[in-house]
Design an enzyme around this catalytic site. Structure first.
Site, PDB file in Angstrom:
ATOM      1  N   ILE A  18      55.719 -65.138  77.879  1.00 17.22           N
ATOM      2  CA  ILE A  18      57.139 -64.907  78.161  1.00 17.22           C
ATOM      3  C   ILE A  18      57.603 -66.264  78.684  1.00 17.22           C
ATOM      4  CG2 ILE A  18      58.836 -63.690  79.571  1.00 17.22           C
ATOM      5  CD1 ILE A  18      56.880 -61.302  79.636  1.00 17.22           C
ATOM      6  N   PRO A  19      58.193 -67.095  77.800  1.00 17.61           N
ATOM      7  CA  PRO A  19      58.389 -68.519  78.091  1.00 17.61           C
ATOM      8  C   PRO A  19      59.528 -68.829  79.069  1.00 17.61           C
ATOM      9  CG  PRO A  19      59.319 -67.991  75.961  1.00 17.61           C
ATOM     10  CD  PRO A  19      58.647 -66.735  76.461  1.00 17.61           C
ATOM     11  N   CYS A  20      59.337 -68.489  80.311  1.00 11.03           N
ATOM     12  CA  CYS A  20      60.357 -68.684  81.333  1.00 11.03           C
ATOM     13  C   CYS A  20      60.657 -70.159  81.587  1.00 11.03           C
ATOM     14  CB  CYS A  20      59.981 -67.972  82.623  1.00 11.03           C
ATOM     15  SG  CYS A  20      58.352 -68.399  83.246  1.00 11.03           S
ATOM     16  N   HIS A  21      59.756 -71.045  81.178  1.00 11.29           N
ATOM     17  CA  HIS A  21      60.012 -72.482  81.333  1.00 11.29           C
ATOM     18  C   HIS A  21      61.166 -72.954  80.453  1.00 11.29           C
ATOM     19  CE1 HIS A  21      57.331 -72.219  77.856  1.00 11.29           C
ATOM     20  NE2 HIS A  21      57.809 -73.405  77.485  1.00 11.29           N
TER      21      HIS A  21
END
Length: 187
Positions: A140-143
């Site tokens: 879950i690419p929160c970056h």
């Protein structure tokens, strides 16, 4: 979590990382740290972890380790097919995580835009808090979520915004560091 999960710690070009999983899917992903022991401590703090050999790992676990190592080398990787176990996560966070997971490699949006995409217009701060609790960053690419004005914003992983900047750099995204007052800010 009530069910014990298995885990693995492995080395990448960015440092040591860890995965934990249940029968339903990935439960934790620990971003790079300088030592295997640091990742182990983080995993043990986060979940009811069983030993790494407590059960036969699912097929996707080995594929995910290869994909994470490839990502750490700067290769384009799509993590959207990784099964994720988000048992116990509230509906708001599930909506935010689902919208985040739809972002492509190198695609960024602001917290406010992500909130709108998830059906929660006006809840940028709450979106940031939800992402700060993301149990499986990278998958879950929160970056890929930026502060208003395209600033880097906070990041709760080890290394804070510098780790976020490095991950975005691997994806070809260039953003400057946050203002000095925000340098240590993390969700």
């Amino acid at each position: 979590m009530t069910n014990a999960v298995s885990h693995i710690i492995f080395e990448t070009q960015l440092g040591f990382m860890g995965l934990a999983w249940s029968a339903a899917g990935l439960t934790r992903l620990c971003l790079p740290q300088s030592s295997r022991e640091a990742v182990e401590r983080r995993l043990l703090r986060l979940d009811d972890i069983a030993g790494p050999d407590s059960e036969t790992p699912p097929q996707w676990e080995g594929d995910l380790v290869v994909a994470v190592r490839s990502y750490a080398q700067g290769e384009t990787v799509d993590f959207s097919g990784v099964p994720v176990d988000l048992a116990g996560v509230d509906d708001f966070r599930l909506a935010i995580y689902d919208a985040t997971r739809k972002l492509a490699f190198g695609e960024t949006v602001t917290y406010g835009e992500l909130a709108s995409r998830a059906g929660h217009t006006g809840l940028a701060r709450e979106t940031g808090a939800a992402l700060g609790a993301n149990p499986v960053p990278l998958v879950i690419p929160c970056h890929r979520i930026l502060a208003a004005g395209g600033k880097i914003g906070g990041f709760s992983a080890p290394g804070g915004w510098a780790t976020k900047e490095k991950m975005l750099g691997l994806e070809g995204v260039r953003v400057g560091p946050p203002p000095a007052a925000q340098a240590s800010f993390g969700f």
